[in-house]
Write a protein that holds these residues in place. Structure first.
Motif, PDB file in Angstrom:
ATOM      1  N   ALA A  16     -11.165 -11.360 -21.055  1.00 59.44           N
ATOM      2  CA  ALA A  16     -12.187 -11.138 -20.405  1.00 59.44           C
ATOM      3  C   ALA A  16     -13.358 -10.251 -20.998  1.00 59.44           C
ATOM      4  O   ALA A  16     -12.505  -9.317 -21.033  1.00 59.44           O
ATOM      5  N   ILE A  17     -14.476 -11.475 -20.871  1.00 62.99           N
ATOM      6  CA  ILE A  17     -15.133 -10.557 -21.386  1.00 62.99           C
ATOM      7  C   ILE A  17     -16.824 -11.026 -19.834  1.00 62.99           C
ATOM      8  O   ILE A  17     -16.243 -12.523 -19.817  1.00 62.99           O
ATOM      9  N   LEU A  18     -17.001  -9.938 -18.796  1.00 60.46           N
ATOM     10  CA  LEU A  18     -18.066  -9.959 -18.454  1.00 60.46           C
ATOM     11  C   LEU A  18     -19.255  -9.092 -18.258  1.00 60.46           C
ATOM     12  O   LEU A  18     -19.481  -7.923 -18.930  1.00 60.46           O
ATOM     13  N   PRO A  19     -20.182  -9.764 -17.900  1.00 58.81           N
ATOM     14  CA  PRO A  19     -21.127  -8.943 -17.537  1.00 58.81           C
ATOM     15  C   PRO A  19     -20.583  -7.194 -16.762  1.00 58.81           C
ATOM     16  O   PRO A  19     -20.556  -7.392 -15.772  1.00 58.81           O
ATOM     17  N   THR A  20     -21.436  -6.204 -17.052  1.00 57.82           N
ATOM     18  CA  THR A  20     -21.787  -4.780 -17.266  1.00 57.82           C
ATOM     19  C   THR A  20     -22.323  -5.018 -15.474  1.00 57.82           C
ATOM     20  O   THR A  20     -21.817  -4.411 -14.487  1.00 57.82           O
ATOM     21  N   ASP A  21     -22.975  -5.607 -15.290  1.00 60.78           N
ATOM     22  CA  ASP A  21     -23.622  -6.259 -13.926  1.00 60.78           C
ATOM     23  C   ASP A  21     -23.176  -6.026 -13.094  1.00 60.78           C
ATOM     24  O   ASP A  21     -23.436  -6.170 -11.377  1.00 60.78           O
ATOM     25  N   ILE A  22     -21.998  -6.996 -13.180  1.00 56.38           N
ATOM     26  CA  ILE A  22     -21.072  -7.322 -12.010  1.00 56.38           C
ATOM     27  C   ILE A  22     -20.357  -6.275 -11.854  1.00 56.38           C
ATOM     28  O   ILE A  22     -19.658  -6.066 -10.642  1.00 56.38           O
ATOM     29  N   VAL A  36     -14.579  -4.573  -9.109  1.00 57.36           N
ATOM     30  CA  VAL A  36     -13.052  -4.436  -8.006  1.00 57.36           C
ATOM     31  C   VAL A  36     -12.131  -5.466  -8.137  1.00 57.36           C
ATOM     32  O   VAL A  36     -10.965  -6.067  -8.457  1.00 57.36           O
ATOM     33  N   SER A  37     -13.206  -6.450  -7.295  1.00 53.42           N
ATOM     34  CA  SER A  37     -13.076  -7.892  -7.181  1.00 53.42           C
ATOM     35  C   SER A  37     -12.476  -8.289  -8.180  1.00 53.42           C
ATOM     36  O   SER A  37     -11.443  -9.370  -8.777  1.00 53.42           O
ATOM     37  N   ARG A  38     -12.699  -8.741  -9.506  1.00 55.47           N
ATOM     38  CA  ARG A  38     -13.174  -9.769 -10.382  1.00 55.47           C
ATOM     39  C   ARG A  38     -11.961  -9.011 -11.550  1.00 55.47           C
ATOM     40  O   ARG A  38     -11.270  -9.662 -12.148  1.00 55.47           O
ATOM     41  N   ILE A  40      -9.523  -7.588 -10.140  1.00 57.86           N
ATOM     42  CA  ILE A  40      -8.026  -8.383  -9.921  1.00 57.86           C
ATOM     43  C   ILE A  40      -7.750  -9.568 -10.602  1.00 57.86           C
ATOM     44  O   ILE A  40      -7.072 -10.274 -11.312  1.00 57.86           O
ATOM     45  N   GLU A  41      -8.612 -10.363 -10.788  1.00 57.84           N
ATOM     46  CA  GLU A  41      -8.354 -11.220 -11.548  1.00 57.84           C
ATOM     47  C   GLU A  41      -7.771 -10.981 -13.390  1.00 57.84           C
ATOM     48  O   GLU A  41      -6.676 -11.661 -13.794  1.00 57.84           O
ATOM     49  N   VAL A  42      -8.998 -10.281 -13.767  1.00 60.22           N
ATOM     50  CA  VAL A  42      -8.501  -9.469 -15.258  1.00 60.22           C
ATOM     51  C   VAL A  42      -6.478  -9.065 -15.348  1.00 60.22           C
ATOM     52  O   VAL A  42      -5.783  -9.464 -16.132  1.00 60.22           O
ATOM     53  N   VAL A  43      -5.898  -8.190 -14.245  1.00 61.71           N
ATOM     54  CA  VAL A  43      -5.294  -7.466 -13.876  1.00 61.71           C
ATOM     55  C   VAL A  43      -3.778  -9.333 -13.492  1.00 61.71           C
ATOM     56  O   VAL A  43      -2.524  -8.761 -14.102  1.00 61.71           O
ATOM     57  N   GLU A  44      -3.848  -9.622 -12.823  1.00 61.44           N
ATOM     58  CA  GLU A  44      -3.021 -11.035 -12.878  1.00 61.44           C
ATOM     59  C   GLU A  44      -3.031 -11.224 -14.167  1.00 61.44           C
ATOM     60  O   GLU A  44      -2.000 -11.838 -14.303  1.00 61.44           O
ATOM     61  N   ARG A  45      -4.156 -11.572 -14.901  1.00 65.02           N
ATOM     62  CA  ARG A  45      -3.778 -11.885 -16.129  1.00 65.02           C
ATOM     63  C   ARG A  45      -3.325 -11.310 -16.846  1.00 65.02           C
ATOM     64  O   ARG A  45      -1.873 -12.267 -17.703  1.00 65.02           O
ATOM     65  N   LEU A  46      -3.153 -10.026 -17.113  1.00 62.64           N
ATOM     66  CA  LEU A  46      -2.580  -9.205 -18.405  1.00 62.64           C
ATOM     67  C   LEU A  46      -1.039  -9.122 -17.568  1.00 62.64           C
ATOM     68  O   LEU A  46      -0.754  -8.891 -18.588  1.00 62.64           O
TER      69      LEU A  46
END
Length: 136
Positions: A16-22, A36-38, A40-46
């Motif tokens: 995953a790549i997300l803007p630092t501003d998020i 923190v919420s986003r 969760i999506e990354v962790v689920e994928r990992l």
């Protein structure tokens, strides 16, 4: 989120790549509620697709100088990006019980831009958090 091949200078397979501003407020290394919420999506994928692999958290900044009030804590963008990468890894460890022995923390500052730092759009694109997995 589809994985993409690593760019020049990157290591591992991008998850995953997300803007630092998020993830962070400007000049801060504290995760935002949306960050923190986003994560969760990354962790689920990992955990689902890359269980047991090493995780690398890379943080990039733009080339704008650190504001004077922040220079005592973060003398440069490099220190800010390293603190942010460490926060992402700590969050993965503490909140999602990921093994810290399988994590890498990388602060790259402004030294690997994707595009120009001459425009706000370019600077925004350069400010990013990349989570990758190592090995196969």
């Amino acid at each position: 989120m589809q994985p993409r091949p690593a760019r020049r200078g990157e290591r591992g397979e991008t998850v995953a790549i997300l803007p630092t501003d998020i993830y962070f407020e400007s000049g801060s290394a504290q995760l935002t509620p949306e960050g923190v919420s986003r994560l969760i999506e990354v962790v689920e994928r990992l955990k689902a697709d890359y269980a047991g692999r090493e995780v690398r958290s890379e943080v990039y900044t733009d080339a704008q100088p650190i504001a004077e009030p922040l220079k005592e804590r973060f003398p440069s963008n490099w220190e800010l990006s390293a603190a942010r990468a460490a926060m992402v890894a700590r969050h993965l460890q503490w909140t999602h019980e990921m093994n810290p022995a399988r994590m890498e923390v990388v602060g790259l500052g402004q030294y690997h831009p994707l595009t120009t730092n001459e425009t706000e759009e370019g600077r925004q694109e350069n400010r990013r958090v990349r989570n990758a997995v190592m090995g196969g």
